[in-house]
Write a protein that holds these residues in place. Structure first.
Motif, short mmCIF file in Angstrom:
data_model
loop_
_atom_site.label_atom_id
_atom_site.label_comp_id
_atom_site.label_asym_id
_atom_site.label_seq_id
_atom_site.Cartn_x
_atom_site.Cartn_y
_atom_site.Cartn_z
N SER A 57 0.83 -1.21 0.00
CA SER A 57 0.00 0.00 0.00
C SER A 57 0.86 1.25 0.00
CB SER A 57 -0.94 -0.01 1.20
OG SER A 57 -1.83 -1.11 1.14
N ASN A 76 -6.68 0.05 -6.05
CA ASN A 76 -7.89 -0.76 -6.26
C ASN A 76 -7.58 -2.25 -6.18
OD1 ASN A 76 -9.91 1.21 -6.42
ND2 ASN A 76 -9.44 1.62 -8.56
N LYS A 79 -7.20 -3.02 -2.51
CA LYS A 79 -8.46 -2.92 -1.77
C LYS A 79 -9.38 -4.10 -2.05
CE LYS A 79 -10.48 0.93 -0.86
NZ LYS A 79 -10.55 0.87 0.59
N LEU A 84 -11.62 1.88 -4.43
CA LEU A 84 -11.67 3.23 -3.89
C LEU A 84 -13.05 3.85 -4.10
CD1 LEU A 84 -8.26 4.55 -5.26
CD2 LEU A 84 -8.81 4.19 -2.84
N GLU A 88 -12.78 8.57 -1.23
CA GLU A 88 -11.35 8.24 -1.10
C GLU A 88 -10.55 8.82 -2.26
OE1 GLU A 88 -11.12 3.98 1.18
OE2 GLU A 88 -12.16 4.00 -0.76
N TYR A 166 -6.52 -7.37 2.63
CA TYR A 166 -6.74 -6.22 1.76
C TYR A 166 -6.66 -4.92 2.54
CZ TYR A 166 -8.29 -9.49 -1.80
OH TYR A 166 -8.33 -10.51 -2.73
N LEU A 168 -8.00 -1.67 3.87
CA LEU A 168 -9.31 -1.13 4.21
C LEU A 168 -9.25 0.40 4.17
CD1 LEU A 168 -12.14 -2.03 5.03
CD2 LEU A 168 -11.39 -1.99 7.40
N GLU A 169 -8.25 0.96 4.84
CA GLU A 169 -8.05 2.41 4.80
C GLU A 169 -6.62 2.74 5.21
OE1 GLU A 169 -10.95 4.08 7.48
OE2 GLU A 169 -9.78 3.57 9.24
#
Length: 186
Positions: A57, A76, A79, A84, A88, A166, A168-169
């Motif tokens: 990331s 993407n 995620k 996104l 975002e 993955y 998340l944020e």
């Protein structure tokens, strides 16, 4: 036994699958990936640990600083089933409008004095704390910036059916100390 004995004696583990042993994982990259294919070719792209996904990331955010479309494509991918959101995407555009150096500040050697120029290979350490794995299938991992006093975070989520973690944020695109070249008081 009193009502608060479990809490005060450190025995309360309710509602937690927490990893009580914080871990530090260091990743080194000879070069930063310049396409989604290059990102997917990295061994970390197995994303079988939240640490690997967090490291990727960071690489994707560096790519975003150079080229919004490539970075968005990488993010993407990271995620997974939830790409996104429009919010975002707007947030990312806003964060990179004035300062593209923030994601580079997390690599070893990057600091205001050298205008956030990281050492090569690009090395980052991602770490957990006792609260990182409080909720099942979720992780909050941390990394330090050469331009901030406190660690910043990535939140990740496991997809149990695949064993893949993955993004998340991210909470790493916040202000850092100005680079010497941008600091009128330096």
């Amino acid at each position: 036994m009193g009502l608060f004995d479990n809490i005060l004696n450190g025995a309360d583990k309710t509602g937690s699958s927490a990893n009580q042993n914080p871990e530090r994982v260091t990743f080194s990259f000879a070069r930063l990936p310049e396409s989604l294919e290059e990102l997917k070719a990295l061994p970390e792209a197995s994303m079988d640990t939240p640490y690997k996904t967090a490291a990727l990331s960071l690489l994707a955010l560096c790519a975003y600083a150079a080229d919004e479309n490539i970075g968005k494509e990488m993010l993407n991918f990271l995620k997974g089933p939830e790409p996104l959101s429009p919010y975002e995407e707007s947030f990312l555009r806003d964060r990179f409008r004035d300062n593209k150096l923030v994601p580079f500040s997390y690599f070893k050697g990057a600091k205001p004095e050298n205008n956030y120029t990281p050492d090569v290979p690009f090395t980052v350490t991602i770490f957990s704390n006792p609260y990182s794995f409080q909720n099942e299938n979720f992780a909050t991992l941390h990394l330090n910036s050469g331009g901030a006093d406190n660690p910043r975070q990535f939140r990740l989520r496991l997809k149990p059916s695949t064993g893949v973690w993955y993004l998340l944020e991210q909470q790493i695109l916040v202000g850092i100390k100005p680079a010497v070249k941008d600091d009128p008081w330096a």
